[in-house]
Design an enzyme around this catalytic site. Structure first.
Site, PDB file in Angstrom:
ATOM      1  N   PRO A  40       0.777  -1.244   0.000  1.00 26.58           N
ATOM      2  CA  PRO A  40       0.000   0.000   0.000  1.00 26.58           C
ATOM      3  C   PRO A  40       0.811   1.298   0.000  1.00 26.58           C
ATOM      4  O   PRO A  40       0.803   2.061   0.964  1.00 26.58           O
ATOM      5  CB  PRO A  40      -0.831  -0.128   1.273  1.00 26.58           C
ATOM      6  N   CYS A  41       1.462   1.580  -1.100  1.00 24.78           N
ATOM      7  CA  CYS A  41       2.224   2.829  -1.228  1.00 24.78           C
ATOM      8  C   CYS A  41       1.302   4.042  -1.209  1.00 24.78           C
ATOM      9  O   CYS A  41       1.746   5.155  -0.908  1.00 24.78           O
ATOM     10  CB  CYS A  41       3.088   2.812  -2.476  1.00 24.78           C
ATOM     11  N   HIS A  42       0.022   3.843  -1.486  1.00 29.38           N
ATOM     12  CA  HIS A  42      -0.938   4.955  -1.461  1.00 29.38           C
ATOM     13  C   HIS A  42      -1.151   5.488  -0.045  1.00 29.38           C
ATOM     14  O   HIS A  42      -1.665   6.584   0.130  1.00 29.38           O
ATOM     15  CB  HIS A  42      -2.277   4.523  -2.079  1.00 29.38           C
TER      16      HIS A  42
END
Length: 153
Positions: A116-118
């Site tokens: 989850p880089c977001h």
């Protein structure tokens, strides 16, 4: 390729694990025949978008440098519905001065949503940089938020 609320997602993987999940900015033909190695990934992504999954349980095999893999491992530790800043992530990795390298590795994450880089934002709370586009980052963060926005229209 599968259809998601944010566009067509392309999944690449084999018996060694999922190596890439990316969202495409073009209209591609959706594949209705999904290889066995990718079926669980497709199923879990569908559950995520339906709001029935907040953690992935997949065999992953991303390709990157040792440093990038350390950053991606740290990203996986960010809880669903939470965010951290690039500075916080750099501190967690043990080097506050590595903030640009951390941001660069974050941007090269090959496993859209699953890693989850977001969930990484600017220190001031801004939605800085996102390979999939800031509109997608905002959608994902709102999707994961425990505080749902209400609308009159």
């Amino acid at each position: 390729m599968i259809e998601t609320p944010l566009g067509i997602a392309k999944i690449i993987g084999d018996n060694e694990g999922i190596s890439s999940v990316s969202v495409l900015n073009s209209n591609e033909v959706i594949t209705h025949i999904i290889p066995d190695e990718l079926q669980d990934c497709v199923y879990q992504l569908q559950e995520y978008f339906n709001g029935d999954r907040n953690q992935f349980n997949l065999k992953l095999n991303p390709q990157g440098t040792d440093f990038q893999k350390r950053v991606w491992d740290a990203l996986e530790q960010i809880p669903y519905g939470k965010t951290v800043s690039y500075l916080e992530l750099s501190k967690q990795l043990g080097d506050v001065k590595a903030i640009r390298a951390v941001a660069n590795a974050n941007g090269k994450n090959p496993l859209w949503i699953i890693v989850p880089c977001h969930r990484v934002i600017g220190s001031d709370g801004s939605l800085t940089g996102y390979a999939g586009g800031l509109h997608r980052k905002q959608w994902l963060l709102e999707h994961e938020s425990p505080y749902k926005q209400q609308s009159l229209f």
